[in-house]
Motif scaffolding. Structure first.
Motif, PDB file in Angstrom:
ATOM      1  N   LYS A  37       0.838  -1.206   0.000  1.00  0.00           N
ATOM      2  CA  LYS A  37       0.000   0.000   0.000  1.00  0.00           C
ATOM      3  C   LYS A  37       0.869   1.250   0.000  1.00  0.00           C
ATOM      4  O   LYS A  37       0.614   2.218  -0.736  1.00  0.00           O
ATOM      5  N   GLU A  38       1.893   1.235   0.826  1.00  0.00           N
ATOM      6  CA  GLU A  38       2.804   2.374   0.918  1.00  0.00           C
ATOM      7  C   GLU A  38       3.516   2.623  -0.414  1.00  0.00           C
ATOM      8  O   GLU A  38       3.622   3.763  -0.880  1.00  0.00           O
TER       9      GLU A  38
ATOM     10  N   ASN B 296       1.036   3.853  -3.197  1.00  0.00           N
ATOM     11  CA  ASN B 296       0.672   5.240  -2.958  1.00  0.00           C
ATOM     12  C   ASN B 296       1.796   6.191  -3.369  1.00  0.00           C
ATOM     13  O   ASN B 296       1.556   7.241  -3.983  1.00  0.00           O
TER      14      ASN B 296
ATOM     15  N   HIS C 151       1.929   6.324  -7.174  1.00  0.00           N
ATOM     16  CA  HIS C 151       0.744   7.028  -7.673  1.00  0.00           C
ATOM     17  C   HIS C 151       0.897   8.539  -7.537  1.00  0.00           C
ATOM     18  O   HIS C 151       0.456   9.301  -8.415  1.00  0.00           O
ATOM     19  N   LYS C 152       1.507   8.989  -6.460  1.00  0.00           N
ATOM     20  CA  LYS C 152       1.700  10.419  -6.258  1.00  0.00           C
ATOM     21  C   LYS C 152       2.552  11.034  -7.365  1.00  0.00           C
ATOM     22  O   LYS C 152       2.474  12.237  -7.621  1.00  0.00           O
TER      23      LYS C 152
ATOM     24  N   THR D 279      -4.359  -2.936  -1.944  1.00  0.00           N
ATOM     25  CA  THR D 279      -3.166  -2.088  -1.945  1.00  0.00           C
ATOM     26  C   THR D 279      -3.359  -0.824  -2.770  1.00  0.00           C
ATOM     27  O   THR D 279      -2.561   0.101  -2.683  1.00  0.00           O
ATOM     28  N   GLY D 280      -4.385  -0.810  -3.623  1.00  0.00           N
ATOM     29  CA  GLY D 280      -4.612   0.322  -4.513  1.00  0.00           C
ATOM     30  C   GLY D 280      -3.930   0.196  -5.851  1.00  0.00           C
ATOM     31  O   GLY D 280      -3.965   1.131  -6.663  1.00  0.00           O
TER      32      GLY D 280
END
Length: 239
Positions: free
Chosen positions: A116-117, A120, A123-124, A146-147
Motif C-alpha cells: 500500500k505504501e 501510494n 501514484h503520487k 493495496t490500490g
C-alpha cells in the motif's frame, strides 16, 4: 487487444558480455517500436548484469511507446531510479538479490501494508502500478486492497504445463482473470510466454491488457530476425 511490451534485458546481457556498445541497446529498443512493439520493458538489478541504471535514463529520453520498469521496490536504488524517470508503469517484483530470474509473485496478504505504501508513493508521481502475482484468488483480492492499478500474472506454471495439457495449464489463470475483472484490476502477464503458448493464453484470458516478453522473443529473433519476430508475436495477440 493486449499490447506487446518487449523486454530488452537479453540485449543488454549480450552487450555487457563483451563491453562496448554492440549491440546498441537504444537502437534495438527504437527498432522494436518501429517494428510494431507497443511498449519497452526493462528489469534492472543491483549488479547491473544486464540493464544498467544509465540505460533507463537513456531509454526514457528516447522511446515513444509505454515504458515499463520492473524490479524489487525493497531496493532503494530501484525506487529512486523509477521516481527519477517516471515511466508509464512500474511493475513490483519480489526478487531476491542475485536471483537469476523472477520465480514467484508477491505474498500480497503478508506484505499488504508495505505494498500500500509503495503503490501510494508511485501514484503520487503519476506512475501506473502493477504487482507481480501468482494466479491465486486470495492474493489477487489482497492486491486489490493495496490500490494497485494492475496485476501481472506470473505465467511460468502455465508455460511449463501447456505442452502436456493446455486446458489444465490455463485453468487457474482463467479463474484469476475472472477475480481480477470482478475487482476492477487490470491484467498483465509475463514469464515464459512464447510463440507456441501465447495465442492460447491471450484467447482465453478475458480483458488481458499487456504481455511483456523478452527471453523467448529475443531467442526466436536469432533464427527469425527481430522485425519478423516482433510482428509474429503481435499476430499471436491480434489475430
Amino acid at each position: 487487444m493486449a499490447k506487446l511490451s518487449v523486454n530488452i534485458n537479453k540485449i543488454a546481457t549480450l552487450r555487457n558480455s563483451r563491453g562496448g556498445n554492440n549491440p546498441d541497446l537504444l537502437k534495438v529498443a527504437l527498432d522494436c517500436e518501429r517494428f510494431g512493439a507497443e511498449g519497452i520493458t526493462v528489469h534492472p538489478r543491483p549488479d547491473e548484469r544486464h540493464i544498467r541504471y544509465q540505460d533507463v535514463f537513456d531509454l526514457k529520453a528516447a522511446i515513444s511507446t509505454e515504458f515499463n520498469i520492473e524490479g524489487n521496490c525493497r531496493e532503494q536504488k530501484f525506487v529512486d531510479l523509477v521516481l527519477a524517470n517516471k515511466p508509464a508503469q512500474v511493475t513490483l517484483v519480489p526478487d531476491a538479490e542475485g536471483q537469476i530470474t523472477s520465480n514467484h509473485g508477491w505474498d500480497t496478504i503478508k506484505n499488504q501494508d508495505y505494498l500500500k505504501e509503495m503503490v501510494n508513493m508511485f501514484h503520487k508521481e503519476g506512475i501506473r502500478v502493477s504487482i507481480f502475482i501468482d494466479p491465486a484468488r486470495e492474493m489477487i483480492e489482497a492486491a486489490k486492497t493495496t490500490g494497485t492499478d494492475r496485476i501481472e500474472l506470473y505465467t511460468e506454471s502455465y508455460a511449463s504445463n501447456f505442452p502436456k495439457d493446455p486446458v489444465t495449464a490455463i485453468a487457474p489463470y482463467i479463474q484469476a482473470a475472472h477475480t481480477a475483472n470482478k475487482l476492477g484490476l487490470g491484467i498483465n502477464a509475463g514469464h515464459d510466454l512464447d510463440l507456441q503458448n501465447l495465442k492460447y493464453f491471450a484467447d482465453n484470458i478475458p480483458n488481458l491488457l499487456e504481455v511483456s516478453i523478452g527471453h523467448a522473443l529475443i531467442s526466436d529473433a536469432l533464427y527469425l530476425g527481430l522485425e519478423n519476430t516482433v510482428q509474429m508475436y503481435l499476430r499471436q495477440l491480434n489475430d
